[in-house]
Design an enzyme around this catalytic site. Structure first.
Site: not given
Length: 289
Positions: A107, A201, A203
């Protein structure tokens, strides 16, 4: 064999990190570091640096050379606003470009790498993309790229961003797009290194997205994502339910998502592939493994 050394670059200021924690989330860098350790247990060690903080003791090129990979978190900053908390991050990346250490950006990380390498970022004229990025499609180059090994050709992903890459740096390769943002993933070769970046994202767990929605209240109602705060609260409750029970088929149907988001091993593939295809081979070339 010694563990690979990774550096996580926190994109947020101390104030923004504290705000996310206050709404039930984690500092972005802490969550990122935790995931890296979970993906490769015992095989990586992780340090964190805070270039958006005043007085941050940042590594120089010699210090960066000691790492096997750099991962950059998201951020609530807007890169076109400038200021020391942003210029310090740009300069850190430009220092990293003088090394051969591979870099991955999520991002804000993609946006930071883009600007540091000579591209441009703007406020997205379509507004915010939040929750689940829909129908992210690999380009022809992306379909052949190791970042997406094991990933469906069209997928959804956790996302929250108001800005987007307007122009990629010279020599960059567009790897994925969707109807909201042309640049959803890219490879950026710059200096002595190669950067992989995604606008979403991989993660994030569901609980982190729930905290972000709480933090953004009531702006998401004002922006038209929800009819009222009760509807938003119901969506947040669904995110928290997904965290507890990711295999809930009725929730998945309701939100139009599948294993690309629900299954952690698929959701995080881009990061795992970066370590497998960039970090570990680079470490071997430098005779560290």
């Amino acid at each position: 064999m010694s563990a690979a050394r990774l550096l996580v670059v926190e994109g947020n200021t101390a104030e923004a990190r504290a705000r996310q924690v206050a709404f039930g989330g984690q500092a972005a860098s802490e969550g990122y570091a935790q995931l890296l350790r979970e993906l490769f247990p015992g095989a990586v060690t992780v340090d964190i640096c805070y270039p958006a903080d005043a007085g941050a003791n940042l590594p120089d090129a010699g210090g960066i050379e000691g790492y096997d990979g750099i991962a950059i978190t998201g951020s609530s900053l807007n890169i076109y606003h400038g200021g020391p908390e942003i210029t310090q991050q740009i300069e850190l990346m430009r220092t990293a470009f003088t090394t051969d250490v591979p870099i991955f950006g999520s991002c804000w990380g993609l946006q930071l790498l883009t600007v540091a390498a000579g591209g441009a970022v703007r406020r997205n004229p379509r507004g915010r993309e939040v929750g689940f990025g829909r129908r992210i499609r690999m380009t022809a180059e992306g379909a052949e790229h190791p970042i997406f090994d094991g990933k469906p050709a069209v997928f959804e992903a956790m996302t929250v961003h108001l800005d987007e890459v307007e122009t990629l740096p010279e020599g960059a390769r567009l790897l994925a797009s969707n109807d909201h943002s042309v640049v959803q993933a890219a490879e950026i070769p710059v200096g002595r290194t190669t950067c992989w970046g995604v606008q979403y994202h991989p993660e994030y767990p569901f609980r982190e997205m729930a905290a972000i929605f709480r933090r953004l209240q009531p702006s998401l109602v004002a922006e038209g994502f929800f009819a009222d705060e009760d509807e938003e609260a119901a969506f947040i409750a669904d995110l928290e339910h997904f965290e507890r029970e990711p295999g809930n088929a009725s929730l998945a149907w309701r939100h139009g998502i599948d294993g690309a988001v629900i299954r952690k091993d698929v959701r995080t593939l881009e990061i795992a592939n970066w370590i497998t295809h960039q970090v570990l081979p680079g470490r071997a070339r430098r005779s560290r493994g």
